[in-house]
Design a protein around this motif. Structure first.
Motif, short mmCIF file in Angstrom:
data_model
loop_
_atom_site.label_atom_id
_atom_site.label_comp_id
_atom_site.label_asym_id
_atom_site.label_seq_id
_atom_site.Cartn_x
_atom_site.Cartn_y
_atom_site.Cartn_z
N TRP A 140 0.82 -1.21 0.00
CA TRP A 140 0.00 0.00 0.00
C TRP A 140 0.86 1.27 0.00
CZ3 TRP A 140 -3.79 2.78 -1.23
CH2 TRP A 140 -4.06 3.97 -0.59
N GLN A 141 1.95 1.27 0.74
CA GLN A 141 2.80 2.46 0.80
C GLN A 141 3.38 2.78 -0.58
OE1 GLN A 141 2.86 4.28 3.46
NE2 GLN A 141 1.71 2.83 4.72
N ASN A 152 -7.78 4.59 -6.65
CA ASN A 152 -7.63 5.90 -6.03
C ASN A 152 -8.50 5.96 -4.77
OD1 ASN A 152 -7.69 8.62 -5.35
ND2 ASN A 152 -7.82 9.33 -7.46
N GLU A 191 0.54 4.11 -2.84
CA GLU A 191 0.18 5.50 -2.54
C GLU A 191 1.28 6.46 -2.97
OE1 GLU A 191 -1.88 8.79 -1.49
OE2 GLU A 191 -2.56 6.75 -1.84
#
Length: 212
Positions: free
Chosen positions: A51-52, A138, A55
C-alpha cells in the motif's frame, strides 16, 4: 440489490493467488494462504501487495495532474454533459437488460464497476444487480463512492493484478479506464479472467477518429 454491502467473497490474494476466505478485522484483511496483511481504511479493503508503494506512485501522479485524481466527478444530473450521459446510460441499461433476459434473469447475480471512481454510474448499475461491487485504485475517489453508495462492495485494487477470483463476475462495466493504462492488453486479460464464461463486458473508450 442487497440491503447490506457484499463482503469479500470475490477475494483472490494478489500475492499468492489463494481464494481461501481471508480473516477480516476492522483495520486489516489477512490472506489465509500466505498471511499477507492488507490494510483497511474506513472499512475499505486496500488489496494491493504494498500500500505504501501504491500510494507513493499516486502521490507522484497527482503532482503532474492533481485535478484528474482529486476533482469530484459529478453525478449525471449535475454534469454539464448530462444529456449525452443520459443517452449513453440508457443505451447501456438496455444492453445489460437484454443480456440478462437472454439468461432468464432480471438482475445480474454479481456486477462490477471496474474503475468506479466517485461512483457516478454505480447508482443505476446497482439496480441491475443482486450484488454490486466497485473497484478503483484511487482511495480519494473510493471514499467518495462509499459515501454515495454504502451498500456496494467497494475495494481498492491494481488493474494489472486484480484481487478477484477467476470467473467471478457476471457483468463487468469498464468505462473510460482502459485508455489510461499503458499495458491495455494485460488489463483486458485480467478482466477476461474475472468474468465468468458467458458473462457480459461493457467497455467504454474514446473514439479519437470521431468528430467529438
Amino acid at each position: 440489490m442487497n440491503q447490506a454491502a457484499p463482503g469479500l467473497d470475490f477475494f483472490r490474494c494478489p500475492c499468492c493467488g489463494t481464494t481461501d476466505t481471508p480473516a477480516t478485522a476492522p483495520k486489516t484483511v489477512t490472506c489465509a494462504g500466505c498471511g499477507h496483511v492488507f490494510a483497511r481504511w474506513e472499512g475499505l479493503p486496500l488489496l494491493v501487495p504494498d500500500w505504501q508503494h501504491h500510494e507513493a506512485q499516486l502521490a507522484q501522479a497527482r503532482q503532474v495532474n492533481p485535478a484528474w485524481y482529486l476533482e469530484e466527478q459529478l453525478p449525471e444530473q449535475e454534469s454539464p454533459w448530462r444529456h449525452h450521459l443520459r443517452l449513453r446510460r440508457r443505451y447501456v441499461q438496455r444492453a445489460i437488460r437484454r443480456h440478462l433476459r437472454g439468461l432468464g434473469l432480471d438482475r445480474a447475480p454479481r456486477l462490477l464497476d471496474l474503475g468506479c471512481g466517485d461512483g457516478s454510474n454505480l447508482g443505476w448499475l446497482a439496480e441491475l444487480a443482486r450484488d454490486a461491487y466497485g473497484c478503483d485504485y484511487n482511495l480519494v475517489r473510493l471514499a467518495r463512492c462509499k459515501a454515495r453508495h454504502p451498500r456496494v462492495g467497494l475495494f481498492l485494487g491494481d488493474l494489472l493484478a486484480l484481487p478477484v477470483a477467476d470467473d467471478f463476475f457476471d457483468v463487468v462495466f469498464f468505462n473510460h479506464v482502459v485508455e489510461h493504462i499503458p499495458d491495455d492488453v494485460a488489463a483486458l486479460a485480467q478482466v477476461r479472467r474475472i468474468l465468468r464464461p458467458g458473462g457480459l463486458l461493457v467497455v467504454g473508450a474514446p473514439n479519437e477518429g470521431s468528430w467529438w
